[in-house]
Scaffold this active site. Structure first.
Site, PDB file in Angstrom:
ATOM      1  N   ASN A  62       7.636  -3.121   7.683  1.00 53.13           N
ATOM      2  CA  ASN A  62       7.980  -2.421   8.921  1.00 53.13           C
ATOM      3  C   ASN A  62       8.507  -3.301  10.049  1.00 53.13           C
ATOM      4  O   ASN A  62       8.976  -2.793  11.049  1.00 53.13           O
ATOM      5  CB  ASN A  62       6.772  -1.635   9.435  1.00 53.13           C
ATOM      6  CG  ASN A  62       6.583  -0.342   8.673  1.00 53.13           C
ATOM      7  OD1 ASN A  62       7.394  -0.006   7.811  1.00 53.13           O
ATOM      8  ND2 ASN A  62       5.532   0.384   8.976  1.00 53.13           N
ATOM      9  N   GLU A 126      15.102   1.088   6.131  1.00 52.13           N
ATOM     10  CA  GLU A 126      14.568   2.448   6.239  1.00 52.13           C
ATOM     11  C   GLU A 126      14.891   2.971   7.634  1.00 52.13           C
ATOM     12  O   GLU A 126      15.277   4.104   7.848  1.00 52.13           O
ATOM     13  CB  GLU A 126      13.056   2.406   6.007  1.00 52.13           C
ATOM     14  CG  GLU A 126      12.396   3.762   5.974  1.00 52.13           C
ATOM     15  CD  GLU A 126      10.870   3.634   5.914  1.00 52.13           C
ATOM     16  OE1 GLU A 126      10.265   4.307   5.082  1.00 52.13           O
ATOM     17  OE2 GLU A 126      10.287   2.879   6.709  1.00 52.13           O
ATOM     18  N   TRP A 219      -6.527   7.673   6.263  1.00 50.25           N
ATOM     19  CA  TRP A 219      -5.232   6.975   6.273  1.00 50.25           C
ATOM     20  C   TRP A 219      -5.479   5.484   6.122  1.00 50.25           C
ATOM     21  O   TRP A 219      -4.906   4.827   5.277  1.00 50.25           O
ATOM     22  CB  TRP A 219      -4.484   7.276   7.583  1.00 50.25           C
ATOM     23  CG  TRP A 219      -3.238   6.445   7.731  1.00 50.25           C
ATOM     24  CD1 TRP A 219      -2.042   6.638   7.088  1.00 50.25           C
ATOM     25  CD2 TRP A 219      -3.068   5.282   8.545  1.00 50.25           C
ATOM     26  NE1 TRP A 219      -1.147   5.654   7.458  1.00 50.25           N
ATOM     27  CE2 TRP A 219      -1.749   4.817   8.351  1.00 50.25           C
ATOM     28  CE3 TRP A 219      -3.895   4.586   9.413  1.00 50.25           C
ATOM     29  CZ2 TRP A 219      -1.244   3.690   9.003  1.00 50.25           C
ATOM     30  CZ3 TRP A 219      -3.393   3.462  10.072  1.00 50.25           C
ATOM     31  CH2 TRP A 219      -2.081   3.025   9.863  1.00 50.25           C
ATOM     32  N   ARG A 250       0.428  12.262   9.309  1.00 47.93           N
ATOM     33  CA  ARG A 250       0.774  11.978   7.919  1.00 47.93           C
ATOM     34  C   ARG A 250       0.684  13.263   7.091  1.00 47.93           C
ATOM     35  O   ARG A 250       0.200  14.277   7.571  1.00 47.93           O
ATOM     36  CB  ARG A 250      -0.199  10.931   7.324  1.00 47.93           C
ATOM     37  CG  ARG A 250      -0.079   9.533   7.949  1.00 47.93           C
ATOM     38  CD  ARG A 250       1.248   8.868   7.638  1.00 47.93           C
ATOM     39  NE  ARG A 250       1.381   7.521   8.170  1.00 47.93           N
ATOM     40  CZ  ARG A 250       1.894   7.205   9.371  1.00 47.93           C
ATOM     41  NH1 ARG A 250       2.309   8.142  10.198  1.00 47.93           N
ATOM     42  NH2 ARG A 250       2.006   5.943   9.754  1.00 47.93           N
ATOM     43  N   ASP A 353       7.744   6.597  -3.193  1.00 46.70           N
ATOM     44  CA  ASP A 353       7.282   6.267  -1.848  1.00 46.70           C
ATOM     45  C   ASP A 353       5.758   6.382  -1.775  1.00 46.70           C
ATOM     46  O   ASP A 353       5.079   5.540  -1.193  1.00 46.70           O
ATOM     47  CB  ASP A 353       7.963   7.233  -0.862  1.00 46.70           C
ATOM     48  CG  ASP A 353       7.633   6.905   0.579  1.00 46.70           C
ATOM     49  OD1 ASP A 353       7.654   5.714   0.926  1.00 46.70           O
ATOM     50  OD2 ASP A 353       7.349   7.842   1.353  1.00 46.70           O
ATOM     51  N   HIS A 390      -0.570  -2.195  14.057  1.00 47.74           N
ATOM     52  CA  HIS A 390       0.337  -1.068  13.772  1.00 47.74           C
ATOM     53  C   HIS A 390       0.735  -0.453  15.105  1.00 47.74           C
ATOM     54  O   HIS A 390       1.250  -1.163  15.971  1.00 47.74           O
ATOM     55  CB  HIS A 390      -0.388  -0.080  12.840  1.00 47.74           C
ATOM     56  CG  HIS A 390       0.512   0.785  12.023  1.00 47.74           C
ATOM     57  ND1 HIS A 390       1.239   1.800  12.583  1.00 47.74           N
ATOM     58  CD2 HIS A 390       0.795   0.807  10.699  1.00 47.74           C
ATOM     59  CE1 HIS A 390       1.940   2.407  11.626  1.00 47.74           C
ATOM     60  NE2 HIS A 390       1.698   1.820  10.473  1.00 47.74           N
ATOM     61  N   SER A 441       2.730  -5.445   8.494  1.00 49.85           N
ATOM     62  CA  SER A 441       2.320  -6.403   7.449  1.00 49.85           C
ATOM     63  C   SER A 441       3.005  -7.748   7.644  1.00 49.85           C
ATOM     64  O   SER A 441       2.365  -8.809   7.603  1.00 49.85           O
ATOM     65  CB  SER A 441       2.647  -5.834   6.064  1.00 49.85           C
ATOM     66  OG  SER A 441       4.034  -5.606   5.933  1.00 49.85           O
TER      67      SER A 441
HETATM   68  C1  FAD Z   1      -2.278   3.130   5.666  1.00 47.80           C
HETATM   69  C2  FAD Z   1      -1.466   2.003   6.194  1.00 47.80           C
HETATM   70  C3  FAD Z   1      -0.119   1.971   5.963  1.00 47.80           C
HETATM   71  C4  FAD Z   1       0.642   0.916   6.408  1.00 47.80           C
HETATM   72  N1  FAD Z   1       1.964   0.904   6.115  1.00 47.80           N
HETATM   73  C5  FAD Z   1       2.697  -0.190   6.425  1.00 47.80           C
HETATM   74  C6  FAD Z   1       4.050  -0.275   5.994  1.00 47.80           C
HETATM   75  O1  FAD Z   1       4.579   0.632   5.375  1.00 47.80           O
HETATM   76  N2  FAD Z   1       4.709  -1.417   6.287  1.00 47.80           N
HETATM   77  C7  FAD Z   1       4.143  -2.462   6.964  1.00 47.80           C
HETATM   78  O2  FAD Z   1       4.805  -3.478   7.175  1.00 47.80           O
HETATM   79  N3  FAD Z   1       2.872  -2.387   7.397  1.00 47.80           N
HETATM   80  C8  FAD Z   1       2.137  -1.284   7.148  1.00 47.80           C
HETATM   81  N4  FAD Z   1       0.829  -1.208   7.549  1.00 47.80           N
HETATM   82  C9  FAD Z   1       0.283  -2.273   8.417  1.00 47.80           C
HETATM   83  C10 FAD Z   1      -0.277  -3.472   7.663  1.00 47.80           C
HETATM   84  O3  FAD Z   1      -0.974  -3.071   6.543  1.00 47.80           O
HETATM   85  C11 FAD Z   1      -1.199  -4.237   8.619  1.00 47.80           C
HETATM   86  O4  FAD Z   1      -0.449  -4.518   9.780  1.00 47.80           O
HETATM   87  C12 FAD Z   1      -1.708  -5.558   8.070  1.00 47.80           C
HETATM   88  O5  FAD Z   1      -2.315  -5.381   6.826  1.00 47.80           O
HETATM   89  C13 FAD Z   1      -2.686  -6.197   9.062  1.00 47.80           C
HETATM   90  O6  FAD Z   1      -3.091  -7.438   8.566  1.00 47.80           O
HETATM   91  P1  FAD Z   1      -4.573  -7.996   8.807  1.00 47.80           P
HETATM   92  O7  FAD Z   1      -4.664  -9.281   8.078  1.00 47.80           O
HETATM   93  O8  FAD Z   1      -4.893  -7.944  10.238  1.00 47.80           O
HETATM   94  O9  FAD Z   1      -5.532  -6.923   8.107  1.00 47.80           O
HETATM   95  P2  FAD Z   1      -5.682  -6.604   6.559  1.00 47.80           P
HETATM   96  O10 FAD Z   1      -4.447  -6.927   5.821  1.00 47.80           O
HETATM   97  O11 FAD Z   1      -6.187  -5.219   6.480  1.00 47.80           O
HETATM   98  O12 FAD Z   1      -6.804  -7.630   6.069  1.00 47.80           O
HETATM   99  C14 FAD Z   1      -8.133  -7.588   6.508  1.00 47.80           C
HETATM  100  C15 FAD Z   1      -8.945  -8.507   5.624  1.00 47.80           C
HETATM  101  O13 FAD Z   1     -10.243  -8.702   6.163  1.00 47.80           O
HETATM  102  C16 FAD Z   1     -11.200  -8.595   5.123  1.00 47.80           C
HETATM  103  N5  FAD Z   1     -12.468  -8.229   5.764  1.00 47.80           N
HETATM  104  C17 FAD Z   1     -12.763  -7.124   6.486  1.00 47.80           C
HETATM  105  N6  FAD Z   1     -14.016  -7.181   6.943  1.00 47.80           N
HETATM  106  C18 FAD Z   1     -14.533  -8.361   6.502  1.00 47.80           C
HETATM  107  C19 FAD Z   1     -15.785  -9.002   6.635  1.00 47.80           C
HETATM  108  N7  FAD Z   1     -16.768  -8.457   7.351  1.00 47.80           N
HETATM  109  N8  FAD Z   1     -15.971 -10.198   6.036  1.00 47.80           N
HETATM  110  C20 FAD Z   1     -14.982 -10.782   5.324  1.00 47.80           C
HETATM  111  N9  FAD Z   1     -13.774 -10.223   5.159  1.00 47.80           N
HETATM  112  C21 FAD Z   1     -13.548  -9.034   5.751  1.00 47.80           C
HETATM  113  C22 FAD Z   1     -10.604  -7.550   4.193  1.00 47.80           C
HETATM  114  O14 FAD Z   1     -11.194  -7.586   2.916  1.00 47.80           O
HETATM  115  C23 FAD Z   1      -9.143  -7.993   4.204  1.00 47.80           C
HETATM  116  O15 FAD Z   1      -8.958  -9.058   3.307  1.00 47.80           O
HETATM  117  C24 FAD Z   1       0.042  -0.142   7.134  1.00 47.80           C
HETATM  118  C25 FAD Z   1      -1.326  -0.093   7.408  1.00 47.80           C
HETATM  119  C26 FAD Z   1      -2.074   0.963   6.950  1.00 47.80           C
HETATM  120  C27 FAD Z   1      -3.544   0.987   7.233  1.00 47.80           C
END
Ligand code: FAD
Length: 634
Positions: A62, A126, A219, A250, A353, A390, A441
């Site tokens: 995204n 997209e 979600w 959604r 998708d 997000h 992501s």
């Molecule tokens: C449903 C959905 C759809 C999405 N669609 C898109 C998309 O189409 N395109 C796009 O680019 N982005 C999308 N996103 C956004 C993207 O997924 C997030 O921006 C990204 O994953 C955030 O990264 P993060 O590392 O902060 O969290 P995450 O990738 O969620 O990672 C969190 C990590 O923390 C770990 N964790 C959690 N609690 C603990 C704990 N207490 N102890 C140890 N480990 C822990 C988890 O296991 C995980 O490894 C979407 C998100 C969601 C929820």
């Protein structure tokens, strides 16, 4: 106390989480750690290959700015995010991510992620910022690179299935973290010179639409439970935008993505009478200041227009899939062979998708005989989530990069190391860092890289292992394992282990939290609306819930994790309620509506609402910080 082995791990950089931000942090940290002879330790509650929000895969990246092709500038992205967040954003943080995000995407492609290409070899967009991918293995690809970087370089180690509970402190410096294995009788003490919180956002703070037999379906994947927010709050860090939750609209009941339908297939959404709220209610946008007039219309305002239809009894709202597919296929109507081919292609893209990222939506479609080319599907606003990466913005208040500060922003937005919280040695990235939404992501991965580099610089310049009092560790261990002891002590005083006057099981505790948030803090049952009295009532009930959290009981490791997940959620909930209460206006209708303050108030409330918990005094403070500009406003 439960008989757990105490495992002490000493490291230089501790990365908490194994998601997109943590994997980005791992790749970058491995490089800089090798240059400086440092050790890096990554800890995930799950298995890095399939953990976090990207676990199931995604169908689009995204955030891609496309700087190389000259498609967009960094300022364009900042303008987009500022408008979408109704003016409240940290431009220095957004710009820092925007200037690094393309390189993360190029790395993903190099590591093997298939990104769709057009006939000229360019990426298939997209929308303006989004790239289409074959993303069912997106997380595996990103995780493999992170694991290789840490393990093959010899600088790193990875602990999986360790649930991180909270921070270790040495005075005002973060000294690492404590947690426990979700499989073995082991309590972990991680001592570190710098710690990166990257444990995602929070789901199931609010009662979900899917209750009873559908519980767990949301979600936001169910495994991120507010650990980042809890960790940073408990360390005494300043938090920001805790009121900015995200409500995605959604496909109803299985939460399938709508991005490809709206952006790629150019679909419309209409109400039960065929009316298009985006057209019929366009006048409503005028009420929301300059933000109602920008394109694209901010996500919360789009939500809000649909919600008004629902409130007027015009639901359900439908995604007009059949109309969108027909319209595209019609361009081939004079060539029956090409027409048939195009229809097949569109049909397979529609299913793929979902199969790429929300398989249950495809299952629901199959189970309910939906053929998208023949029939519309219902869409609905989901329950609120906390996902700062997000379209929400909640997270820790972090320092921006030095080179992007102006004389004006330097006072408030910079204190030495990019993405360091207001607590020394504690950094935050991805969902854990606030006021920099729309990183998604790819941006979360880029922010992880930025953060790790700054954290390594901090270590090099503060190269001492903080001291941790053994007494404090003993107390923490007793506190963390207490639910197991409570269960053991009282389990025989009942005929049903789920019900006992001496304890509460985590599942019931979660239902109680969700009911409070749903009814008083603008959840789905309250039609996303609240007011001062309701918020104060929520705080009263949350205080009693906090008191009862002392009685949480766990039968096994898994339930012990559930207990702590819910304590984390409870703190996220309180930060949210206090901040919604503090902001005396409605700025994000469609995310929440303050019925007693129903208007936008740019004059008084064009500010960040920040909060902080003082662990020693056990007191919250909520206050404002100025919104300052790095770029001239569009
Ligand atoms: C449903 C959905 C759809 C999405 N669609 C898109 C998309 O189409 N395109 C796009 O680019 N982005 C999308 N996103 C956004 C993207 O997924 C997030 O921006 C990204 O994953 C955030 O990264 P993060 O590392 O902060 O969290 P995450 O990738 O969620 O990672 C969190 C990590 O923390 C770990 N964790 C959690 N609690 C603990 C704990 N207490 N102890 C140890 N480990 C822990 C988890 O296991 C995980 O490894 C979407 C998100 C969601 C929820």
């Amino acid at each position: 106390m439960a008989n757990f082995e105490k495992v002490v791990v000493e490291t230089d950089l501790l990365i908490l989480g194994g998601g997109m931000a943590a994997c980005g942090a791992a790749v970058e940290a491995a490089y800089w750690a090798k240059q400086n002879g440092l050790k890096v330790t990554l800890v995930d509650k799950a298995a890095v290959d399939r953990s976090g929000a990207v676990a199931m895969g995604l169908s689009a990246i995204n955030q891609y700015v496309g700087l190389k092709d000259g498609h967009n500038s960094i300022k364009d992205y900042v303008d987009y995010v500022r408008n979408d967040l109704m003016g409240i954003t940290r431009e220095d943080l957004v710009a820092n991510i925007a200037r690094h995000v393309d390189s993360s995407v190029h790395l993903f492609e190099k590591w093997g992620l298939p990104i769709w290409k057009d006939e000229q070899g360019g990426y298939v967009h997209e929308g303006r910022w989004q790239l289409m991918i074959n993303g069912e293995s997106y997380k595996v690809v990103v995780a493999e690179a992170a694991k290789n970087a840490l393990l093959q370089s010899g600088v790193g180690e990875i602990f999986e299935r360790i649930f991180i509970v909270g921070p270790l402190m040495d005075g005002d410096r973060c000294a690492g973290a404590v947690g426990f294995s979700v499989r073995e009788d082991k309590f972990y003490i991680f001592k570190a010179k710098a710690t990166v919180a990257a444990m995602g956002g929070a789901v199931h703070v609010f009662k979900p639409r899917s209750a009873g037999e559908g519980l767990g379906r949301a979600w936001y994947p169910p495994w991120n439970s507010g650990s980042s927010a809890y960790f940073t709050i408990a360390a005494g860090a300043e938090m920001t935008c805790q009121e900015v939750r995200f409500i995605p609209v959604r496909f109803k009941d299985a939460y399938g993505p709508v991005g490809a339908w709206f952006l790629l297939f150019k679909s419309r959404a209409t109400n039960a009478t065929g009316g298009n709220y985006m057209v019929e209610r366009v006048g409503e946008l005028e009420k929301w200041g300059p933000y109602g007039r920008v394109k694209p219309i901010p996500a919360n305002l789009r939500n809000y227009l649909g919600m008004l239809d629902i409130l007027e009894g015009k639901g359900p709202i439908y995604m007009r899939t059949e109309e969108a597919i027909q319209k595209i296929a019609d361009t081939y109507k004079d060539d029956p062979k090409e027409y048939k081919k195009k229809m097949k292609e569109l049909e397979s893209e529609a299913w793929e998708d979902f199969l790429d990222m929300t398989i249950s939506q495809a299952i629901l479609w199959a189970a309910s005989n939906v053929q998208p080319e023949e029939r519309s599907s219902e869409i609905a606003a989901a329950e609120p989530y906390f996902i700062g990466s997000h379209s929400g913005a909640s997270g820790a208040w972090v320092s921006g990069p030095e080179d992007l500060q102006t004389d004006d922003t330097r006072k408030d937005y910079f204190w030495g190391y990019a993405n360091m919280c207001t607590v020394k040695g504690l950094f935050a990235a991805g969902d854990a860092s606030g006021a920099s939404s729309h990183k998604f992501s790819s941006g979360s991965h880029a922010e992880g890289r930025i953060t790790a580099k700054a954290a390594i610089k901090f270590i090099v310049e503060n190269n001492t292992l903080p001291k941790v009092d053994d007494n404090e560790i003993g107390l923490k261990m007793a506190e963390v394992l207490k639910p197991l002891d409570t269960y053991e002590k009282h389990k025989n005083e009942t005929t049903d282990p789920e019900i006992n006057p001496n304890y509460i099981k985590p599942r019931m505790f979660m239902f109680r939290l969700q009911k409070i948030m749903d009814e008083y803090a603008a959840g789905i049952s309250a039609q996303f609306s609240t007011n001062e009295s309701q918020l104060n009532r929520a705080l009263e009930l949350l205080a009693m819930l906090r008191e009862d959290s002392d009685k949480l009981a766990a039968e096994n490791h898994h339930e012990l994790m559930r207990c702590w997940e819910n304590i984390h959620r409870m703190w996220q909930a309180e930060a949210h309620v206090r901040t919604v209460l503090f902001r005396q206006e409605t700025r994000w209708p469609g995310y929440y509506f303050r019925a007693d303050k129903p208007k936008l108030d740019e004059e008084k409330w064009h500010v960040f609402a920040n909060c902080k918990y003082d662990p020693k005094a056990a007191k919250w403070e909520v206050f404002s910080r100025p919104v300052r500009h790095v770029f001239p406003k569009a």
